[in-house]
Design a protein around this motif. Structure first.
Motif, PDB file in Angstrom:
ATOM      1  N   ARG A 136       0.567  -1.460  -0.138  1.00 21.98           N
ATOM      2  CA  ARG A 136       0.265  -0.307   0.116  1.00 21.98           C
ATOM      3  C   ARG A 136       0.818   0.984  -0.166  1.00 21.98           C
ATOM      4  O   ARG A 136       2.513   1.573   0.555  1.00 21.98           O
ATOM      5  CB  ARG A 136      -0.833  -0.057   0.921  1.00 21.98           C
ATOM      6  CG  ARG A 136      -1.992  -1.211   1.639  1.00 21.98           C
ATOM      7  CD  ARG A 136      -2.308  -1.174   2.825  1.00 21.98           C
ATOM      8  NE  ARG A 136      -3.337  -0.218   2.990  1.00 21.98           N
ATOM      9  CZ  ARG A 136      -3.050   0.722   3.756  1.00 21.98           C
ATOM     10  NH1 ARG A 136      -2.300   1.294   4.964  1.00 21.98           N
ATOM     11  NH2 ARG A 136      -4.251   1.614   3.760  1.00 21.98           N
ATOM     12  N   ARG A 137       0.308   2.422  -0.952  1.00 12.76           N
ATOM     13  CA  ARG A 137       1.275   3.595  -1.165  1.00 12.76           C
ATOM     14  C   ARG A 137       0.165   4.136  -0.760  1.00 12.76           C
ATOM     15  O   ARG A 137      -0.552   4.651  -2.473  1.00 12.76           O
ATOM     16  CB  ARG A 137       2.278   3.332  -1.910  1.00 12.76           C
ATOM     17  CG  ARG A 137       3.350   3.193  -1.636  1.00 12.76           C
ATOM     18  CD  ARG A 137       4.412   2.577  -2.925  1.00 12.76           C
ATOM     19  NE  ARG A 137       3.536   2.379  -4.314  1.00 12.76           N
ATOM     20  CZ  ARG A 137       4.077   3.142  -5.711  1.00 12.76           C
ATOM     21  NH1 ARG A 137       4.740   4.209  -5.553  1.00 12.76           N
ATOM     22  NH2 ARG A 137       3.276   2.394  -6.712  1.00 12.76           N
ATOM     23  N   VAL A 138       0.688   5.529   0.211  1.00 15.02           N
ATOM     24  CA  VAL A 138      -1.243   6.167  -0.128  1.00 15.02           C
ATOM     25  C   VAL A 138      -0.210   7.893   0.377  1.00 15.02           C
ATOM     26  O   VAL A 138       0.286   8.177   0.288  1.00 15.02           O
ATOM     27  CB  VAL A 138      -1.535   6.193   1.863  1.00 15.02           C
ATOM     28  CG1 VAL A 138      -2.947   7.202   1.524  1.00 15.02           C
ATOM     29  CG2 VAL A 138      -2.287   4.422   1.710  1.00 15.02           C
ATOM     30  N   PHE A 139      -0.460   8.621  -0.632  1.00 15.95           N
ATOM     31  CA  PHE A 139      -0.631  10.373  -1.236  1.00 15.95           C
ATOM     32  C   PHE A 139      -1.723  10.631  -0.780  1.00 15.95           C
ATOM     33  O   PHE A 139      -1.670  11.509  -2.161  1.00 15.95           O
ATOM     34  CB  PHE A 139       0.105   9.968  -2.365  1.00 15.95           C
ATOM     35  CG  PHE A 139       1.014   9.028  -2.865  1.00 15.95           C
ATOM     36  CD1 PHE A 139       2.872   9.435  -2.246  1.00 15.95           C
ATOM     37  CD2 PHE A 139       0.862   7.775  -3.296  1.00 15.95           C
ATOM     38  CE1 PHE A 139       3.257   8.009  -2.070  1.00 15.95           C
ATOM     39  CE2 PHE A 139       1.913   6.740  -3.652  1.00 15.95           C
ATOM     40  CZ  PHE A 139       3.415   6.991  -3.125  1.00 15.95           C
ATOM     41  N   GLY A 140      -2.094  11.110   0.207  1.00 13.37           N
ATOM     42  CA  GLY A 140      -3.299  11.973   0.167  1.00 13.37           C
ATOM     43  C   GLY A 140      -4.591  12.030   0.226  1.00 13.37           C
ATOM     44  O   GLY A 140      -5.473  10.963  -0.006  1.00 13.37           O
ATOM     45  N   LYS A 141      -5.263  12.380  -1.980  1.00 11.15           N
ATOM     46  CA  LYS A 141      -5.849  12.011  -2.483  1.00 11.15           C
ATOM     47  C   LYS A 141      -6.167  10.848  -3.728  1.00 11.15           C
ATOM     48  O   LYS A 141      -6.365  10.534  -4.289  1.00 11.15           O
ATOM     49  CB  LYS A 141      -6.340  12.905  -3.031  1.00 11.15           C
ATOM     50  CG  LYS A 141      -6.609  13.940  -2.229  1.00 11.15           C
ATOM     51  CD  LYS A 141      -7.363  15.360  -2.917  1.00 11.15           C
ATOM     52  CE  LYS A 141      -7.998  16.559  -1.877  1.00 11.15           C
ATOM     53  NZ  LYS A 141      -8.427  17.812  -2.557  1.00 11.15           N
ATOM     54  N   LEU A 142      -4.301  10.094  -3.357  1.00  7.56           N
ATOM     55  CA  LEU A 142      -3.996   8.991  -4.805  1.00  7.56           C
ATOM     56  C   LEU A 142      -3.821   8.161  -3.787  1.00  7.56           C
ATOM     57  O   LEU A 142      -2.646   8.188  -2.656  1.00  7.56           O
ATOM     58  CB  LEU A 142      -3.227   9.732  -5.100  1.00  7.56           C
ATOM     59  CG  LEU A 142      -3.229   8.741  -6.530  1.00  7.56           C
ATOM     60  CD1 LEU A 142      -3.824   8.433  -7.882  1.00  7.56           C
ATOM     61  CD2 LEU A 142      -1.725   9.894  -7.946  1.00  7.56           C
ATOM     62  N   ALA A 143      -3.900   6.857  -4.482  1.00  4.18           N
ATOM     63  CA  ALA A 143      -2.971   5.146  -3.475  1.00  4.18           C
ATOM     64  C   ALA A 143      -3.175   4.419  -4.319  1.00  4.18           C
ATOM     65  O   ALA A 143      -3.736   4.709  -5.032  1.00  4.18           O
ATOM     66  CB  ALA A 143      -4.381   5.066  -2.506  1.00  4.18           C
ATOM     67  N   PHE A 144      -2.237   3.676  -4.285  1.00  6.99           N
ATOM     68  CA  PHE A 144      -1.110   2.588  -4.835  1.00  6.99           C
ATOM     69  C   PHE A 144      -1.248   1.604  -4.224  1.00  6.99           C
ATOM     70  O   PHE A 144      -0.325   1.263  -3.271  1.00  6.99           O
ATOM     71  CB  PHE A 144      -0.171   2.759  -6.086  1.00  6.99           C
ATOM     72  CG  PHE A 144      -0.084   4.079  -6.793  1.00  6.99           C
ATOM     73  CD1 PHE A 144      -0.543   4.484  -7.957  1.00  6.99           C
ATOM     74  CD2 PHE A 144       0.320   5.377  -6.513  1.00  6.99           C
ATOM     75  CE1 PHE A 144      -0.633   5.291  -8.519  1.00  6.99           C
ATOM     76  CE2 PHE A 144       0.008   6.467  -7.109  1.00  6.99           C
ATOM     77  CZ  PHE A 144      -0.438   6.295  -8.559  1.00  6.99           C
ATOM     78  N   PHE A 145      -1.992  -0.017  -4.772  1.00  4.79           N
ATOM     79  CA  PHE A 145      -2.081  -0.945  -3.683  1.00  4.79           C
ATOM     80  C   PHE A 145      -1.742  -2.401  -4.654  1.00  4.79           C
ATOM     81  O   PHE A 145      -2.084  -1.681  -6.066  1.00  4.79           O
ATOM     82  CB  PHE A 145      -3.798  -1.206  -3.718  1.00  4.79           C
ATOM     83  CG  PHE A 145      -3.525  -0.256  -2.185  1.00  4.79           C
ATOM     84  CD1 PHE A 145      -3.532   0.379  -2.170  1.00  4.79           C
ATOM     85  CD2 PHE A 145      -5.420  -1.284  -1.593  1.00  4.79           C
ATOM     86  CE1 PHE A 145      -3.785   1.627  -0.714  1.00  4.79           C
ATOM     87  CE2 PHE A 145      -6.220  -0.743  -1.186  1.00  4.79           C
ATOM     88  CZ  PHE A 145      -5.262   0.980   0.123  1.00  4.79           C
ATOM     89  N   THR A 146      -0.533  -3.498  -4.240  1.00  7.49           N
ATOM     90  CA  THR A 146      -0.758  -3.996  -5.419  1.00  7.49           C
ATOM     91  C   THR A 146      -1.575  -4.956  -4.509  1.00  7.49           C
ATOM     92  O   THR A 146      -1.399  -5.419  -3.723  1.00  7.49           O
ATOM     93  CB  THR A 146       0.742  -4.084  -4.513  1.00  7.49           C
ATOM     94  OG1 THR A 146       1.604  -3.273  -5.160  1.00  7.49           O
ATOM     95  CG2 THR A 146       1.333  -5.963  -6.011  1.00  7.49           C
ATOM     96  N   LEU A 147      -1.740  -5.803  -5.602  1.00 11.46           N
ATOM     97  CA  LEU A 147      -3.087  -6.784  -5.564  1.00 11.46           C
ATOM     98  C   LEU A 147      -2.287  -8.072  -6.251  1.00 11.46           C
ATOM     99  O   LEU A 147      -2.603  -8.020  -7.291  1.00 11.46           O
ATOM    100  CB  LEU A 147      -4.155  -6.304  -6.454  1.00 11.46           C
ATOM    101  CG  LEU A 147      -5.520  -7.301  -5.508  1.00 11.46           C
ATOM    102  CD1 LEU A 147      -5.784  -6.729  -3.831  1.00 11.46           C
ATOM    103  CD2 LEU A 147      -6.967  -6.663  -6.238  1.00 11.46           C
ATOM    104  N   GLN A 148      -2.958  -9.599  -5.808  1.00  6.44           N
ATOM    105  CA  GLN A 148      -1.567 -10.296  -5.754  1.00  6.44           C
ATOM    106  C   GLN A 148      -3.060 -11.240  -5.824  1.00  6.44           C
ATOM    107  O   GLN A 148      -3.778 -11.722  -4.776  1.00  6.44           O
ATOM    108  CB  GLN A 148      -0.875 -10.970  -5.189  1.00  6.44           C
ATOM    109  CG  GLN A 148      -0.406 -12.382  -5.589  1.00  6.44           C
ATOM    110  CD  GLN A 148       0.779 -12.627  -4.411  1.00  6.44           C
ATOM    111  OE1 GLN A 148       1.624 -12.356  -4.909  1.00  6.44           O
ATOM    112  NE2 GLN A 148      -0.356 -13.523  -3.566  1.00  6.44           N
TER     113      GLN A 148
END
Length: 505
Positions: free
Chosen positions: A64-76
């Motif tokens: 999980r990487r969260v940046f305020g109004k944006l986030a990036f998850f890695t899903l497996q």
């Protein structure tokens, strides 16, 4: 944070999900694609472009990487990973009527290890990462325990075997090993089916263990009030089927032997035994080559493999050499020339063969010399032929070599991978050999078996000439997956219980 504190925090999040009307343990989800499907289908999607077709995927959050109004998850999922591109405005647009703070809840109530489902479009980011551009998400399973640290992973060997489920989550190469195992066994079954063999299941619980020299596990049947053994081989029942008229029969299944544990041995393992009427051990050599090379070609796409840094060529035909000749090449001693046991022992000691004082025969001495001086040197596929009768109670006497039987073992990377006989079909000879085994059992040999009278009765009804073959599936999978230990290819190997903290081992 301690493990118990992390668990408590996650349980709090679980309760918050419930309070928001979300079920943290969903009933169902329908995906449109696997991660590997998406990676393949959109491999050529240019950077910065989006495909407007909606997709649905599900899997476990691995990062999980969260940046305020944006986030990036890695899903497996089972097949691969994919990035989730999570934008607050987009998620609120599509989920706002159900949850006014959907994006905030995604950030605050999900953790690495949770299983979620998402719907969205496919987009490749400006930096080149293929992503699902998420419109909506659904919590499918809330994970209460954290995964191992992503940088160190699950590397402790004992923990990996005890918690195989975690091992499979964090080590994709382990999943690939077991996927290949399934493909290998499927290939073997398919090949035998194409050759006209049929698989018939035989009993695991037996009144008399037999078919091998091995110490059995003992259990008890309460209703029948009788002691039973877990099978140490499928041999004797498969031979009964040959007597009954099945000319090509096999079984691939679990075997149980109450023996030590090592990188090559597990008390519960898998083997395949194959029996073909009107065939002998020469036919079984051809069949062994065909089974293994077919599996390698179908699963790996090649018969040129590497095992622990050693190049192995599985291309048939494989080397064939008698045990006598193999020992002679390695030691200079030709045990076929000896008739006096003491003289043979003296020659063996001079060749550096040790712990042989109790060897009762030249045949046993030959086998000891082979195990000490030859076996571990056989890296390329090699058939060792014509074993002493003393160590082969179920094999037919050699048609031209007195004192030997028509038997081979296949060795690859220094370990036995297959075993085969021209099967003994003479019931009187078989009785004599089983009675000799029973005498050893009565004298305290824990690996010797008793006399199976029903099996002898079957033989007396007449068994056609038969070739028999056994292949150790676990060892074959080790070879074809480059795995150093048998525990690496058994999903849940038997282990000693862990000692409570503070208790001495």
């Amino acid at each position: 944070m301690a493990s118990e504190d992390l668990r408590a925090t996650r349980i709090e999040k679980l309760e918050q999900l419930k309070a928001l009307g979300m079920n943290p343990f969903a009933y169902q989800w329908k995906s449109s694609h696997s991660m590997a499907d998406l990676q393949s289908k959109y491999a050529d999607l240019p950077n910065g472009e989006e495909q407007p077709v909606e997709v649905a995927v599900a899997g476990r959050i691995m990062a999980r990487r969260v940046f305020g109004k944006l986030a990036f998850f890695t899903l497996q999922d089972e097949t691969a990973n994919i990035q989730l591109y999570l934008e607050k405005s987009r998620i609120q647009e599509f989920m706002g009527d159900r949850d006014a703070d959907a994006f905030s809840h995604l950030k605050s109530l999900t953790d690495i290890g949770d299983i979620i489902g998402v719907k969205g479009t496919v987009k490749r980011t400006d930096k080149g990462e293929l992503s699902v551009y998420v419109k909506e998400y659904t919590m499918l399973t809330k994970s209460l325990l954290p995964l191992p640290d992503k940088f160190h992973g699950l590397t402790d060997v004992a923990t990996r075997y005890r918690q195989r489920y975690v091992d499979l989550i964090v080590n994709p190469e382990v999943r690939e090993t077991f996927r290949r195992r399934a493909l290998i066994t499927a290939s073997i079954r398919r090949y035998l089916d194409q050759q006209g063999f049929i698989e018939i299941e035989t009993p695991v619980l037996m009144g008399e263990a037999g078919g091998a020299d091995a110490r059995p596990f003992i259990t008890y049947h309460n209703t029948l009030e009788m002691e039973l053994y877990l099978r140490i081989a499928t041999e004797l029942h498969l031979k009964r089927l040959v007597v009954g008229g099945f000319e090509k029969v096999f079984e691939l299944g679990r075997i149980f032997r109450n023996e030590g544990v090592s990188t090559r041995h597990n008390p519960e393992f898998t083997s395949i035994e194959v029996y073909q009427a009107y065939a002998d051990y020469n036919d079984m050599m051809d069949l062994t080559e065909a089974i293994i090379t077919t599996a390698a070609q179908e699963v790996l796409g090649t018969t040129q493999i590497t095992y622990q840094g050693q190049a192995i060529d599985l291309t048939a035909p494989w080397k064939r050499i008698t045990m006598h000749d193999a020992v002679k090449e390695a030691t200079g001693v030709d045990f076929a020339t000896f008739t006096d046991l003491d003289a043979a022992k003296q020659a063996a000691r001079a060749a550096g063969i040790h712990d042989i004082d109790d060897c009762p025969s030249i045949g046993k001495l030959l086998n000891e010399a082979f195990e000490q001086k030859v076996e571990t040197t056989l890296m390329q596929p090699t058939f060792i032929l014509d074993y002493p009768v003393e160590i082969s109670p179920l094999a037919k006497p050699h048609r031209s070599k007195p004192g030997l039987v028509e038997r081979f073992e296949l060795f690859i990377v220094g370990r036995e991978t297959a075993n085969s006989f021209s099967e003994l079909t003479d019931p009187l000879d078989q009785r004599a050999r089983l009675e000799e085994q029973a005498a050893r059992k009565a004298a305290g040999d824990l690996e010797a078996q008793g006399v199976d009278e029903d099996f002898l009765c079957a033989l007396e009804h007449g068994m056609p000439p038969t070739g028999g073959l056994g292949i150790g599936i676990d060892r074959l999978v080790m070879l074809l997956t480059d795995s150093p230990s048998i525990r690496d290819v058994i999903a849940f190997p038997l282990l000693k219980p862990e000692k409570p903290e503070g208790e001495e081992s």
